[in-house]
Design an enzyme around this catalytic site. Structure first.
Site, PDB file in Angstrom:
ATOM      1  N   ASP A 116       0.638  -1.221   0.009  1.00  0.00           N
ATOM      2  CA  ASP A 116      -0.135   0.026   0.079  1.00  0.00           C
ATOM      3  C   ASP A 116       0.966   1.233   0.102  1.00  0.00           C
ATOM      4  O   ASP A 116       0.129   2.371   0.325  1.00  0.00           O
ATOM      5  CB  ASP A 116      -0.713   0.085   1.215  1.00  0.00           C
ATOM      6  CG  ASP A 116      -2.020  -0.869   0.865  1.00  0.00           C
ATOM      7  OD1 ASP A 116      -2.684  -0.949  -0.183  1.00  0.00           O
ATOM      8  OD2 ASP A 116      -2.544  -1.543   2.009  1.00  0.00           O
ATOM      9  N   ASP A 181      -7.377  -3.977  -4.948  1.00  0.00           N
ATOM     10  CA  ASP A 181      -6.883  -3.031  -4.349  1.00  0.00           C
ATOM     11  C   ASP A 181      -5.450  -2.459  -4.830  1.00  0.00           C
ATOM     12  O   ASP A 181      -5.102  -1.215  -5.067  1.00  0.00           O
ATOM     13  CB  ASP A 181      -6.711  -2.758  -2.806  1.00  0.00           C
ATOM     14  CG  ASP A 181      -7.907  -3.764  -2.079  1.00  0.00           C
ATOM     15  OD1 ASP A 181      -8.452  -4.532  -2.635  1.00  0.00           O
ATOM     16  OD2 ASP A 181      -8.241  -3.182  -1.010  1.00  0.00           O
TER      17      ASP A 181
HETATM   18  N1  GLY Z   1      -7.258  -1.393   0.803  1.00  0.00           N
HETATM   19  C1  GLY Z   1      -8.023  -1.969   1.785  1.00  0.00           C
HETATM   20  C2  GLY Z   1      -9.618  -1.634   1.642  1.00  0.00           C
HETATM   21  O1  GLY Z   1     -10.057  -1.292   0.643  1.00  0.00           O
HETATM   22  O2  GLY Z   1     -10.191  -1.730   2.696  1.00  0.00           O
END
Ligand code: GLY
Length: 412
Positions: A116, A181
Site C-alpha cells: 500500500d 486494491d
Molecule cells: N485497501 C483496503 C480496503 O480497501 O479496505
C-alpha cells in the site's frame, strides 16, 4: 438593534443558501469546499493543539477519533486531503500543514512488507509534488516505487499485495495473494517512471495490470477480491475474498478500486484495452440490480440482506472521482452525469455530516471490513479523500477541460 441585524443576517444567509441551490455547479462546489474546510479546520486544530502529529483514520465505537501509525495503509489520506484542500481553496495556510503531515511519512518510502505504499506516498508526497510544486518530493516518490517493486514476482507477473505468512490474512494458506486494491498502487510506479526515467517501474505496473485483467475479472466484469498465485509459475491457486461477503460475491470497494485503477492505467499507457475494461466495470456497477437509486452501493453487491445492509460511501466517492477522469477520455457518454449524481447525493445530509460531528470527517456511512467486524457504518479518511478529489476534478473540468488533463499529467 443587534437583534434586528442578527435577524437580517440570518435571513441573508438563508437567502444566500437558497440561491446557492439555484446557482448551479459553481455554488455546489463552493458550498462543499466551505464545508470541507470547516471540518478540516476543526480536525487539524484539535491535533495541532495536542502538540503531536496524529493521523486520523476513522472513529472509535465511542465516537472518538481513531489515529493510526504511519505504516497503516491509510496514512497518506489525511495529508492528501490537506493538499486537495489547498488546491480547492488556494489558501496558503494549508501548505505548511500538508507539508508537516506529509513529511511525517518520510520513512514509508522504505516500507516493503505490504503493497500500500502507493496509496500512502501517492496521496501525500505525489499530491504535494503535483499540487504545490514540491519538486524536492521526487526522491521519496522514486524510493517508494523502488520499495513497491521489490514485491514484484516475475514468475507470476504480479506485485504481491500481502505477505503470505504475516499480517491480518497471514493464516489463509496463500502463497502470493494479490488484491484488486493493488491496482490503486500502480499510479506511483507510472509516476516514478516518468520522474526517474527508470522504465522498469512502468513495465511492472503494466504487467501487473495485464495479469490482473486476465485472472481477477469474471465474465460479468465484476472482480474477485483476492487471487492467490504460485509466485514461481503464475498458476492461480485460489480466487477468494477477504473483505467481501463471499468468494464469489462482488465487494463494492473492490469494484471501485478496479475502475479507478484501469482508468489510471489508460492515462499512462494510452492502451485502449484498459479503457475498455473500465467501461465494462462501469457497466457492471451501474446496471447492477442491487445498486440503490442514490448510486451509493451496499458494502457488497451480493450482501445477503439487501436492502438492510450498510452502504459504503467510500466506494461511491472513489467511483465518482474515477468517472470524472473517464469523461476526459470518453466525453459525452454520461460518465460525468453519473459522477455528478453521486457527488450530489454524497453531499446531501444523508451522507455529509454536520460540521463538528462525525469525528470531524466529511462523509458518514462507509465500511472497512464486515467479515472482520471492523469499521462498519463509520467515517473513513479515504472516503473523504476521494470525495475531495472528485470535487477538485469536477471543478477543473467545468472550468476548463484542458486543465483537467494538465492535472492528470503534470508530473511529467
Ligand atoms: N485497501 C483496503 C480496503 O480497501 O479496505
Amino acid at each position: 438593534m443587534k437583534t434586528i441585524f442578527s435577524a437580517i443576517g440570518v435571513s441573508l444567509l438563508f437567502l444566500t443558501s437558497c440561491n446557492s441551490s439555484k446557482c448551479g455547479d459553481a455554488c455546489f462546489i463552493q458550498e462543499n469546499i466551505d464545508n470541507a474546510v470547516a471540518q478540516h479546520t476543526i480536525q487539524t486544530d484539535l491535533i495541532e493543539k495536542s502538540g503531536k502529529i496524529l493521523n486520523p483514520r476513522t472513529t472509535n465505537a465511542d465516537g472518538s477519533v481513531h489515529y493510526i501509525p504511519i505504516d497503516d495503509w491509510c496514512s497518506g489520506f489525511f495529508p492528501g486531503s490537506m493538499w486537495l484542500t489547498y488546491d480547492l481553496t488556494g489558501d496558503n495556510k494549508w501548505v505548511p500543514l500538508a507539508e508537516k503531515y506529509t513529511e511525517d511519512l518520510d520513512s514509508v518510502k522504505y516500507l516493503k512488507w505490504h503493497h500500500d505504499v502507493g496509496f500512502m506516498i501517492g496521496c501525500s508526497y505525489l499530491n504535494g509534488y503535483r499540487l504545490a510544486g514540491k519538486k524536492e518530493y521526487k526522491d521519496v516518490i522514486v524510493e517508494a516505487a523502488r520499495s513497491l517493486s521489490t514485491r514484484f514476482r516475475p514468475g507470476a507477473g504480479v506485485i504481491q499485495s500481502w505477505d503470505a505468512d504475516r499480517g491480518w490474512q497471514g493464516k489463509r494458506g496463500w502463497a502470493c495473494p494479490v488484491i484488486i486494491d493493488n491496482m490503486m498502487n500502480l499510479e506511483l510506479l507510472f509516476e516514478a517512471s516518468l520522474l526517474s526515467g527508470d522504465k522498469s517501474f512502468y513495465d511492472i505496473a503494466v504487467k501487473h495490470a495485464d495479469t490482473t485483467l486476465e485472472h481477477q475479472y469474471r465474465d460479468d466484469n465484476s472482480c474477485f477480491h483476492v487471487v492467490d498465485y504460485d509466485p514461481a509459475t503464475g498458476a492461480v491457486r485460489h480466487k477468494h475474498t477477504a473483505q467481501g461477503y463471499a468468494h464469489e460475491s462482488s465487494w463494492a470497494r473492490g469494484q471501485a478500486w478496479g475502475l479507478y485503477g484501469y482508468i489510471t492505467c489508460y492515462r499512462y499507457t494510452g492502451d485502449k484495452k484498459y479503457l475498455d475494461q473500465a467501461q465494462k466495470i462501469y457497466d457492471f456497477i451501474f446496471t447492477n440490480k442491487n445498486l440503490p437509486t442514490d448510486l451509493v452501493p451496499y458494502w457488497d453487491f451480493d450482501a445477503p440482506n439487501i436492502p438492510n445492509e450498510p452502504r459504503d460511501a467510500s466506494s461511491a466517492a472513489c467511483t465518482a472521482s474515477a468517472l470524472y477522469e473517464m469523461e476526459v477520455y470518453l466525453p459525452g457518454k454520461g460518465y460525468k452525469e453519473t459522477a455528478d449524481k453521486i457527488l450530489t447525493n454524497l453531499s446531501s445530509p444523508a451522507y455529509r455530516a454536520e460540521v463538528g460531528t462525525n469525528g470531524n470527517f466529511i462523509l458518514k456511512h462507509s465500511v472497512g471490513s464486515i467479515p472482520h467486524g471492523a469499521e462498519i457504518d463509520v467515517p473513513l479518511n479515504y472516503a473523504d479523500y476521494y470525495y475531495l478529489e472528485a470535487l477538485m476534478r469536477k471543478r477543473n473540468m467545468e472550468k476548463n477541460p484542458q486543465e483537467t488533463m494538465a492535472y492528470l499529467h503534470n508530473t511529467k
